[in-house]
Design an enzyme around this catalytic site. Structure first.
Site, PDB file in Angstrom:
ATOM      1  N   GLU A   1      -0.588   4.661   1.218  1.00 31.12           N
ATOM      2  CA  GLU A   1      -0.604   3.644   0.166  1.00 31.12           C
ATOM      3  C   GLU A   1       0.467   2.576   0.407  1.00 31.12           C
ATOM      4  O   GLU A   1       0.220   1.377   0.227  1.00 31.12           O
ATOM      5  CB  GLU A   1      -0.382   4.292  -1.203  1.00 31.12           C
ATOM      6  CG  GLU A   1      -1.455   5.290  -1.600  1.00 31.12           C
ATOM      7  CD  GLU A   1      -1.097   6.722  -1.247  1.00 31.12           C
ATOM      8  OE1 GLU A   1      -1.391   7.618  -2.048  1.00 31.12           O
ATOM      9  OE2 GLU A   1      -0.505   6.938  -0.145  1.00 31.12           O
TER      10      GLU A   1
ATOM     11  N   CYS B   1       4.119   7.234  -4.501  1.00 31.91           N
ATOM     12  CA  CYS B   1       3.127   6.187  -4.235  1.00 31.91           C
ATOM     13  C   CYS B   1       2.499   5.669  -5.532  1.00 31.91           C
ATOM     14  O   CYS B   1       2.098   4.504  -5.603  1.00 31.91           O
ATOM     15  CB  CYS B   1       2.044   6.725  -3.313  1.00 31.91           C
ATOM     16  SG  CYS B   1       2.625   7.001  -1.626  1.00 31.91           S
TER      17      CYS B   1
ATOM     18  N   THR C   1     -16.559  37.705  26.679  1.00 29.08           N
ATOM     19  CA  THR C   1     -15.525  36.718  26.972  1.00 29.08           C
ATOM     20  C   THR C   1     -14.921  36.853  28.371  1.00 29.08           C
ATOM     21  O   THR C   1     -14.200  35.974  28.813  1.00 29.08           O
ATOM     22  CB  THR C   1     -14.386  36.833  25.957  1.00 29.08           C
ATOM     23  OG1 THR C   1     -13.804  38.149  26.054  1.00 29.08           O
ATOM     24  CG2 THR C   1     -14.893  36.602  24.540  1.00 29.08           C
TER      25      THR C   1
ATOM     26  N   GLU D   1      -6.125  31.763  19.937  1.00 28.50           N
ATOM     27  CA  GLU D   1      -6.795  31.993  21.222  1.00 28.50           C
ATOM     28  C   GLU D   1      -6.224  33.286  21.786  1.00 28.50           C
ATOM     29  O   GLU D   1      -5.154  33.289  22.389  1.00 28.50           O
ATOM     30  CB  GLU D   1      -6.580  30.826  22.179  1.00 28.50           C
ATOM     31  CG  GLU D   1      -7.246  29.534  21.720  1.00 28.50           C
ATOM     32  CD  GLU D   1      -7.361  28.494  22.827  1.00 28.50           C
ATOM     33  OE1 GLU D   1      -7.335  28.879  24.016  1.00 28.50           O
ATOM     34  OE2 GLU D   1      -7.483  27.300  22.500  1.00 28.50           O
TER      35      GLU D   1
END
Length: 363
Positions: free
Chosen positions: A56, A88, A165, A294
């Protein structure tokens, strides 16, 4: 509540601006702002990083005197409190805005409707809810941390069509193609941290950094290492401080790792492993919004069983490796389908030769 085509176009632009902060805004939310007067855009801004001006403030600076009597479109309720920057909401009031449209209320308890209330009290027309779903998607991690006191945890895996995998001997490079691997790095960039386990570090010695695409900020690296077995020379511990989560009481090893610049976080033990159920709240306390996992099948399964996984990011290659190959999740055998871990598929797309599936835990 009815919004015009101009309203929707302005908010869509604000969301596009906010996305420019995907990799840099954390721990703050990603926010964009567009100021429109007389049907023309007179100011734009997006929040780049904590401590720098909010969206803003930047849009108001760009608009200057043209902000008076204009409409502001903001992807998140303007803040009403002093944090690293001034409120803001006060800046919008001082600029003489006639209307403010917010995509959603701020889930931060320090704001939570107070910013919109302050604008209304100042005589500004306020509306909320335009493109709310898109705004919520953009800040899923921030919302999760504010409302659930835990980050949004996304688990990424590259697998074959039969859910494998790696080969039985551990070979896995590369199951998926270069396009899918680059896409995976794009998801890494938006995360506050990348998390893996000691088994993966011992087997693959990964860097767990963003390399395939440009990146202004490397995510924090988190290692789950119950017995503090990590070799200080492991690549995950090089170049930057890492967070090592352990259940070990070995003060000598902990001090050595701390002396190398790493943080050691002790959590309760559970059958010789880290009690993962305690992990999300600890990560939220570190102001981490999104965690990108991961890891190997063991940690993947343990995180899923502990209720830590919010979203799956799966890349499926058009190949099959057979029963002997390694799977995505190491989980106890189920005796009934009703006990299955269920997900809702949110997106499916072809990335190069591979398929990317985004799924979330069914509620």
């Amino acid at each position: 509540m009815t919004f015009s085509t101009t309203d929707r176009e302005a908010m869509a632009r604000a969301l596009a601006l906010a996305r420019q902060g995907l990799a840099t805004a954390a721990p703050n939310p990603r926010v964009g702002c567009v100021i429109v007067r007389g049907g023309k855009t007179v100011g734009e801004g997006w929040h780049r990083r904590a401590g720098e001006p909010h969206a803003e403030a930047l849009a108001l600076a760009a608009a200057g005197e043209a902000a008076k009597g204009a409409a502001a479109y903001v992807t998140l309720e303007p803040c009403s409190h002093f944090g690293r920057t001034p409120p803001c909401a006060d800046a919008l009031i001082a600029a003489g805005l006639a209307r403010v449209v917010a995509a959603m209320e701020d889930p931060n308890p320090k704001v939570a409707g107070r910013g919109l209330a302050r604008l209304r009290a100042a005589g500004i027309a306020v509306e909320c809810g335009l493109l709310r779903d898109e705004a919520r998607e953009l800040n899923a991690g921030f919302i999760s941390r504010m409302t659930r006191q835990r980050p949004w945890i996304r688990l990424k895996a590259a697998a074959t069509l039969d859910g494998k995998t790696a080969l039985e001997n551990g070979a896995s490079q590369w199951i998926t193609g270069p396009d899918a691997r680059a896409d995976g790095h794009r998801w890494r960039t938006r995360a506050c941290a990348i998390l893996t386990g000691i088994g993966t570090v011992k087997a693959d010695d990964p860097q767990l950094t963003v390399r395939a695409i440009p990146c202004e900020r490397q995510p924090l690296r988190i290692l789950i290492d119950a017995r503090l077995e990590v070799d200080p020379a492991a690549r995950i511990l090089q170049d930057a401080s890492a967070l090592i989560v352990t259940a070990s009481a070995d003060e000598t090893r902990a001090r050595h790792l701390a002396g190398l610049g790493h943080r050691v976080l002790r959590l309760p033990a559970a059958d010789g492993h880290v009690d993962l159920s305690a992990l999300p709240r600890e990560l939220a306390a570190l102001e981490l919004n999104e965690i990108h996992v991961e890891a190997g099948a063991g940690l993947n399964g343990a995180l899923l069983a502990a209720g830590c996984v919010d979203e799956l990011l799966l890349y499926l290659a058009p190949i099959a490796l057979g029963n002997a190959a390694r799977g995505i999740f190491d989980l106890p055998a189920l005796t009934a389908l009703d006990a299955a871990y269920r997900f809702d598929i949110r997106d499916c797309a072809k990335i190069g030769d591979d398929l990317r599936i985004i799924a979330r835990k069914a509620m």
